[in-house]
Motif scaffolding. Structure first.
Motif, PDB file in Angstrom:
ATOM      1  N   LYS A   1     -11.974   0.157  13.461  1.00  0.00           N
ATOM      2  CA  LYS A   1     -10.665   0.531  12.910  1.00  0.00           C
ATOM      3  C   LYS A   1     -10.735   1.953  12.357  1.00  0.00           C
ATOM      4  O   LYS A   1     -11.682   2.306  11.646  1.00  0.00           O
ATOM      5  CB  LYS A   1     -10.268  -0.460  11.813  1.00  0.00           C
ATOM      6  CG  LYS A   1      -8.929  -0.139  11.143  1.00  0.00           C
ATOM      7  CD  LYS A   1      -9.086   0.459   9.779  1.00  0.00           C
ATOM      8  CE  LYS A   1      -7.782   0.940   9.167  1.00  0.00           C
ATOM      9  NZ  LYS A   1      -7.940   1.477   7.814  1.00  0.00           N
TER      10      LYS A   1
ATOM     11  N   GLY B   1      -1.664  -0.535   3.786  1.00  0.00           N
ATOM     12  CA  GLY B   1      -3.098  -0.684   4.043  1.00  0.00           C
ATOM     13  C   GLY B   1      -3.405  -1.800   5.026  1.00  0.00           C
ATOM     14  O   GLY B   1      -4.567  -2.179   5.220  1.00  0.00           O
TER      15      GLY B   1
ATOM     16  N   ASP C   1      -6.341  -2.605   7.986  1.00  0.00           N
ATOM     17  CA  ASP C   1      -7.652  -3.228   7.727  1.00  0.00           C
ATOM     18  C   ASP C   1      -7.588  -4.707   8.090  1.00  0.00           C
ATOM     19  O   ASP C   1      -8.510  -5.266   8.681  1.00  0.00           O
ATOM     20  CB  ASP C   1      -8.011  -3.126   6.228  1.00  0.00           C
ATOM     21  CG  ASP C   1      -8.134  -1.690   5.752  1.00  0.00           C
ATOM     22  OD1 ASP C   1      -8.530  -0.831   6.553  1.00  0.00           O
ATOM     23  OD2 ASP C   1      -7.823  -1.440   4.565  1.00  0.00           O
TER      24      ASP C   1
ATOM     25  N   LYS D   1      -8.211   0.910  -2.895  1.00  0.00           N
ATOM     26  CA  LYS D   1      -7.493   0.749  -1.631  1.00  0.00           C
ATOM     27  C   LYS D   1      -8.374   0.946  -0.408  1.00  0.00           C
ATOM     28  O   LYS D   1      -7.869   0.977   0.710  1.00  0.00           O
ATOM     29  CB  LYS D   1      -6.276   1.662  -1.597  1.00  0.00           C
ATOM     30  CG  LYS D   1      -6.613   3.119  -1.641  1.00  0.00           C
ATOM     31  CD  LYS D   1      -5.354   3.937  -1.437  1.00  0.00           C
ATOM     32  CE  LYS D   1      -5.729   5.401  -1.395  1.00  0.00           C
ATOM     33  NZ  LYS D   1      -4.770   6.212  -0.717  1.00  0.00           N
TER      34      LYS D   1
HETATM   35 MG    MG Z   1      -6.387   2.040   4.100  1.00  0.00          MG
END
Ligand code: MG
Ligand code: ADP
Ligand code: ASP
Length: 418
Positions: free
Chosen positions: A7, A152, A155, A210
């Motif tokens: 990723k 976010g 992820d 984060k």
């Molecule tokens: Mg992130």
């Protein structure tokens, strides 16, 4: 074929040169014999820009349209990454969420995975494609609308694909070379960890660190995904970065293992609400219905016959993300207008931040809270709200002291030392 999930976050795909750099890392793994599922974020800053456009257009926006708009950044990077790989003679194809399909719930802007059928990607790998590039952060609802997974969220897409496809590892490439004792941008004394326990990372993430989205850690823990965070800007090998793993794989044992912060908090106080059975439900029910994520809650001691109020009254304070204040205020005003609650004033403080210490060692050690509060008092930082759980202590403080507080706590708990 063995399979890897790789990723790349926003800064790692911020421009065409960085996409090329990321593609080179993918190429290396293909040359080692892996099929690769690449999950990409939007170029850095893109999602913020899209969110800004939504908010300017409609402050209390329709979440379905929010998702339609903010998911688009990832589509661009997915296509660019596939093209870049093709230019390197790697057979690659891009996929948007609905094409896989990544089936999610219809909770727009906070959707959860329902299923990720393998058939379409497996068929492409069988045709000889070496890389599937998938747009992170997005999916499709049962109603056929585009959803997103919360900020976010790429992820979490990565970990979900690693679980669904039985990947050997899920590598999260980002702009730091691993997970640190605290955000390395706040203190240069932050120390990189070789390994961190799922439970600790889960707390750190949910308290604001984060570097990984909370849900991604939850999924990795549940599906036993080997999850690693490493730098996209450095040369890396199988031993680089930080591994998130089970507690018993870790030798290091500290009482506190990390400090997290969350900058954009707000504190809301309802002044002089009636103190009676059901009042908390009457306040927090409407807030939940309005989609406000209430975090810390304090109810003051009850006062009798205060001013012109005949019965017992209290003040109710809670915290929520600063960008949900408008929703929270409206929910409270509507509840008041509907006669569900009554209050004299609604005070909003939008200049607060939350700082937390986390460690599984707290389960068996007393005194962490006292040490934490002492360290803050020595820096003259006033604590507004406190909350604790088995392995964390959080305080709400004025935002201007946030960095000072993180640094003081990092020092107090000797986190710079292994
Ligand atoms: Mg992130
Ligand atoms: P990406 O765009 O790659 O997803 P993020 O910005 O979401 O990257 O996450 C990486 C950032 O997380 C780092 O740049 C760092 O500032 C921040 N961060 C916060 N807490 C930590 C921590 N404990 N360890 C490492 N990074 C952290
Ligand atoms: N682009 C999305 C965000 O900025 C998702 C992600 O990067 O993980 O929140």
């Amino acid at each position: 074929m063995p399979l890897l999930v790789m990723k790349f976050g926003g800064t790692s795909v911020a421009d065409l040169a960085r996409i090329k750099n990321a593609a080179q890392k993918v190429k290396r793994e293909v040359e080692r014999g892996y099929d690769v599922i690449v999950i990409v974020s939007a170029m850095s800053g893109k999602t913020n820009e899209l969110v800004g456009w939504v908010e300017q257009t409609s402050p209390l926006f329709d979440a379905r349209e929010y998702d339609a708009i903010v998911s688009s950044g990832e589509n661009v990077t997915a296509g660019l990454m596939a093209l870049t790989l093709q230019e390197m003679d790697i057979p690659a194809r891009s996929w948007q969420g609905w094409q896989v399909p990544i089936n999610t719930t219809s909770a727009h802007s906070a959707a959860r995975f329902v299923s990720i059928p393998r058939d379409n990607l497996d068929a492409k790998f069988a045709e000889g494609f070496k890389v599937a590039v998938v747009a992170g952060f997005q999916g499709v609802s049962p109603e056929g609308r585009i959803t997103t997974l919360g900020r976010g969220g790429s992820d979490t897409t990565a970990v979900a694909f690693a679980a669904a496809f039985g990947a050997e590892r899920c590598d999260i490439y980002t702009d730091v070379d691993g997970i640190y004792t605290t955000d390395p941008r706040i203190t240069s004394k932050a120390r990189k960890l070789e390994k961190i326990a799922f439970e600790e990372m889960l707390e750190l993430a949910s308290l604001g660190a984060k570097v990984l989205q909370t849900r991604s850690v939850e999924l990795a823990m549940r599906y036993k995904v080997r999850l690693r965070v490493l730098s996209s800007f450095e040369d890396t090998d199988e031993n680089s970065g930080t591994l998130v793993c089970d507690e018993d794989e870790i030798m290091e044992s500290k009482v506190v293992s990390g400090v997290a912060y969350s900058r954009d908090e707000a504190k809301i106080t309802l002044v002089t609400v009636e103190d009676r059975p059901g009042i908390a439900a009457a306040i927090f029910g409407p807030l939940a219905e309005a989609g406000v994520n209430v975090d810390m809650i304090v109810q003051n001691i009850s006062e009798r016959d205060y001013d012109d109020h005949p019965g017992a009254v209290t003040d109710m304070t809670f915290s929520c993300p600063v960008n949900q204040v408008a929703r929270a205020r409206k929910a409270m005003e509507d509840a008041m207008a509907a006669g569900l609650i009554a209050y004299d004033e609604l005070n909003v403080d939008t200049d607060v931040a939350k700082v937390s210490v986390v460690g599984i060692g707290m389960r068996s050690h007393a005194g962490v809270a006292a040490t934490m509060f002492k360290a803050l008092s020595q820096e003259n930082v006033n604590i507004k709200v406190i909350s604790t759980s088995e392995i964390k202590i959080s305080v709400l403080i004025d935002r201007k002291y946030m960095e000072l507080a993180v640094q003081a706590l990092h020092d107090t708990f000797d986190l710079d030392k292994a």
